[in-house]
Scaffold this active site. Structure first.
Site, PDB file in Angstrom:
ATOM      1  N   HIS A  71       0.869  -1.176   0.000  1.00  0.00           N
ATOM      2  CA  HIS A  71       0.000   0.000   0.000  1.00  0.00           C
ATOM      3  C   HIS A  71       0.911   1.232   0.000  1.00  0.00           C
ATOM      4  O   HIS A  71       2.028   1.190   0.545  1.00  0.00           O
ATOM      5  CB  HIS A  71      -0.839  -0.058   1.276  1.00  0.00           C
ATOM      6  CG  HIS A  71      -1.883   0.991   1.412  1.00  0.00           C
ATOM      7  ND1 HIS A  71      -1.590   2.278   1.800  1.00  0.00           N
ATOM      8  CD2 HIS A  71      -3.226   0.949   1.238  1.00  0.00           C
ATOM      9  CE1 HIS A  71      -2.720   2.976   1.851  1.00  0.00           C
ATOM     10  NE2 HIS A  71      -3.716   2.201   1.519  1.00  0.00           N
ATOM     11  N   ASP A  81       3.552  -4.347   8.112  1.00  0.00           N
ATOM     12  CA  ASP A  81       2.293  -3.628   7.925  1.00  0.00           C
ATOM     13  C   ASP A  81       1.188  -4.660   8.133  1.00  0.00           C
ATOM     14  O   ASP A  81       0.939  -5.508   7.266  1.00  0.00           O
ATOM     15  CB  ASP A  81       2.264  -3.037   6.507  1.00  0.00           C
ATOM     16  CG  ASP A  81       0.909  -2.412   6.180  1.00  0.00           C
ATOM     17  OD1 ASP A  81      -0.045  -2.600   6.971  1.00  0.00           O
ATOM     18  OD2 ASP A  81       0.800  -1.755   5.135  1.00  0.00           O
ATOM     19  N   GLN A 118      -4.007  -5.333   6.899  1.00  0.00           N
ATOM     20  CA  GLN A 118      -4.982  -6.292   6.344  1.00  0.00           C
ATOM     21  C   GLN A 118      -4.945  -7.639   7.044  1.00  0.00           C
ATOM     22  O   GLN A 118      -5.896  -8.405   6.967  1.00  0.00           O
ATOM     23  CB  GLN A 118      -4.722  -6.502   4.828  1.00  0.00           C
ATOM     24  CG  GLN A 118      -5.008  -5.296   3.971  1.00  0.00           C
ATOM     25  CD  GLN A 118      -6.486  -4.873   3.989  1.00  0.00           C
ATOM     26  OE1 GLN A 118      -7.386  -5.626   4.352  1.00  0.00           O
ATOM     27  NE2 GLN A 118      -6.739  -3.631   3.609  1.00  0.00           N
ATOM     28  N   LYS A 156     -10.053  -1.133  10.535  1.00  0.00           N
ATOM     29  CA  LYS A 156     -10.146  -2.314   9.666  1.00  0.00           C
ATOM     30  C   LYS A 156     -10.393  -3.581  10.477  1.00  0.00           C
ATOM     31  O   LYS A 156     -10.399  -4.684   9.939  1.00  0.00           O
ATOM     32  CB  LYS A 156      -8.861  -2.459   8.855  1.00  0.00           C
ATOM     33  CG  LYS A 156      -8.691  -1.351   7.811  1.00  0.00           C
ATOM     34  CD  LYS A 156      -7.489  -1.620   6.951  1.00  0.00           C
ATOM     35  CE  LYS A 156      -7.022  -0.410   6.190  1.00  0.00           C
ATOM     36  NZ  LYS A 156      -7.859  -0.079   5.042  1.00  0.00           N
ATOM     37  N   CYS A 162      -4.755   2.437  -3.595  1.00  0.00           N
ATOM     38  CA  CYS A 162      -3.526   3.016  -3.010  1.00  0.00           C
ATOM     39  C   CYS A 162      -2.350   2.075  -3.215  1.00  0.00           C
ATOM     40  O   CYS A 162      -1.529   1.873  -2.296  1.00  0.00           O
ATOM     41  CB  CYS A 162      -3.700   3.329  -1.531  1.00  0.00           C
ATOM     42  SG  CYS A 162      -5.048   4.425  -1.197  1.00  0.00           S
TER      43      CYS A 162
HETATM   44  N1  PMP Z   1      -1.523  -0.816   4.575  1.00  0.00           N
HETATM   45  C1  PMP Z   1      -2.440  -1.612   4.024  1.00  0.00           C
HETATM   46  C2  PMP Z   1      -2.038  -2.994   3.574  1.00  0.00           C
HETATM   47  C3  PMP Z   1      -3.755  -1.162   3.867  1.00  0.00           C
HETATM   48  O1  PMP Z   1      -4.667  -1.954   3.300  1.00  0.00           O
HETATM   49  C4  PMP Z   1      -4.079   0.144   4.312  1.00  0.00           C
HETATM   50  C5  PMP Z   1      -5.500   0.690   4.170  1.00  0.00           C
HETATM   51  N2  PMP Z   1      -6.115   0.443   2.963  1.00  0.00           N
HETATM   52  C6  PMP Z   1      -3.086   0.919   4.893  1.00  0.00           C
HETATM   53  C7  PMP Z   1      -1.824   0.411   5.001  1.00  0.00           C
HETATM   54  C8  PMP Z   1      -3.378   2.313   5.387  1.00  0.00           C
HETATM   55  O2  PMP Z   1      -4.240   2.251   6.465  1.00  0.00           O
HETATM   56  P1  PMP Z   1      -4.928   3.598   7.037  1.00  0.00           P
HETATM   57  O3  PMP Z   1      -5.565   4.267   5.880  1.00  0.00           O
HETATM   58  O4  PMP Z   1      -5.912   3.080   8.035  1.00  0.00           O
HETATM   59  O5  PMP Z   1      -3.847   4.394   7.652  1.00  0.00           O
END
Ligand code: PMP
Length: 398
Positions: free
Chosen positions: A116, A190, A193, A216, A356
């Site tokens: 991401h 990270d 997910q 999430k 993203c």
């Molecule tokens: N890393 C991953 C793998 C994600 O899926 C996301 C959110 N889509 C993020 C980071 C960023 O998370 P947040 O927008 O809650 O900061």
């Protein structure tokens, strides 16, 4: 099947265009169980106060609730309480970490095109020596990835699960292998997910940092966590300066508070932390193995069913371990149109776009995809409705 949980979510009774809502967008943010909403309401109605500051009753209650929430997070990931820093979410956790380490860290930083943007752009922008592992058709290959780890690698940051393909990476295995090549590499996970459906034990995985978001995993938005090994956090510079994070301030010099407060400048999101702790308690009450197998069953079913549709391109699911989400396109139809039609005709909420993850889009040779993501409250029958909806979309637009 975890069907019993559906009654815990009032939002599931919502009608969308006259249809029962089918919520397949949990990878963007999950629905919130009623008890999480109630816990936040209770805090704001009955205990609202700033924490750690005043001697009055409300301040004491708010402080206890906030620190209890930290304990709940620490127990959940098997960390020490002083290793749990509350942030706004994964993005803030990873950015803050990158800023703080960028002042002191030399050597190579390894990231991948599976990430991401929150786990890509901060490292790219703040470090000079970044090495990129490029996934093949969206698939992570451990052997090839490990070829990029060497004695000069100082940090790797990797996702536990792709938010585009759903591929899960065997982090335990990977960490063992990385440490055999270079035991001193700082390993950042990270977990955005992964943690909603998988047990992450930071000690067992032997990772140095973990970032994740409350929203999430059934918690509210605006609260997340950065876990760090205590001895590294102790050496690290704060990334935000201000109230709470200091010990003594004078014109000559400022000294910093103890962990974790050294990294929590300013008024924290107390209600958010309380909501996150409630979400954790709820998840724990469901049993993490049952959560995992329910979501796995939904995902395997969806992959099988979607792969049978010849008018679909399904991305990155070949021969790898997948969970909780699937990306696809209806041939010759823009993903936004697919998502709009599914919403309008069937009340199905999916996400469309680049998620993203533009480097991964490039890797997959697409601009954007549709993504359906599954969570504890979804059912196999809802996936059947998605299949029916996709056939209809193809008939109308394909
Ligand atoms: N890393 C991953 C793998 C994600 O899926 C996301 C959110 N889509 C993020 C980071 C960023 O998370 P947040 O927008 O809650 O900061």
């Amino acid at each position: 099947m975890l069907l019993k949980v559906r009654s815990d979510f009032d939002s599931l009774s919502k009608k969308v265009n006259g249809k029962d809502l089918i919520y397949f967008d949990s990878a963007a943010t999950t629905l919130k169980p009623n008890r999480v909403v109630e816990a936040i309401e209770d805090y704001y109605k009955n205990h609202n106060s700033n924490v750690h500051r005043s001697p009055h009753t409300l301040a004491g209650e708010a402080t206890t609730m906030y620190e209890d929430a930290r304990d709940a997070v620490a127990n959940f990931i098997n960390a020490k309480r002083e290793e749990v820093i509350f942030t706004k979410g994964t993005t803030e956790s990873l950015n803050s970490l990158a800023y703080s380490l960028s002042k002191d860290l030399n050597g190579e930083v390894l990231i991948s095109t599976l990430e991401h943007h929150a786990n890509f752009v901060p490292w790219q922008q703040l470090f000079d020596n970044v090495i990129y592992y490029d996934a093949e058709n969206g698939v992570f290959n451990e052997e090839k990835y490990l070829k990029l780890v060497n004695k000069n690698t100082s940090l790797i940051s990797i996702t536990g699960q792709s938010n585009v393909t759903g591929q899960e990476i065997n982090i335990k295995n990977l960490v063992l292998k990385i440490r055999k090549i270079n035991k001193d590499v700082i390993i950042v996970l990270d977990g955005a997910q992964l943690i909603p459906h998988s047990k992450i034990d930071v000690k067992e995985l032997d990772i140095d940092f973990l970032a994740f978001s409350g929203h999430k995993m059934l918690g509210p938005m605006g609260i997340g966590v950065l876990y760090g090994k205590k001895y590294i956090l102790e050496k690290m510079k704060p990334f935000l300066y201000g109230g709470e994070m200091i010990d003594q301030v004078s014109i000559e010099k400022t000294t910093f508070n103890v962990l974790p407060y050294k990294f929590e400048a300013g008024t924290p999101n107390v209600g958010g932390a309380i909501g996150l702790a409630e979400a954790i308690k709820y998840l724990e009450s469901l049993n993490v193995n049952e959560v995992y197998s329910h979501i796995k069953e939904l995902t395997s079913y969806a992959i099988k069913k979607l792969s049978e549709l010849d008018f679909l391109d399904v991305y990155g699911t070949k021969d790898t371990n997948h969970n909780s989400l699937i990306s696809f396109n209806v041939k010759n139809v823009h993903p936004h149109d697919v998502a709009n039609l599914l919403n309008d005709l069937y009340g199905i909420a999916i996400r469309s776009g680049h998620h993203c993850a533009q480097p991964l889009m490039k890797n997959l040779n697409v601009h954007s995809t549709c993504r359906a993501s599954f969570y504890i409250y979804n059912t196999l029958e809802e996936i059947d409705v998605l299949i029916e909806g996709l056939k209809k979309v193809n008939k109308i637009l394909g």
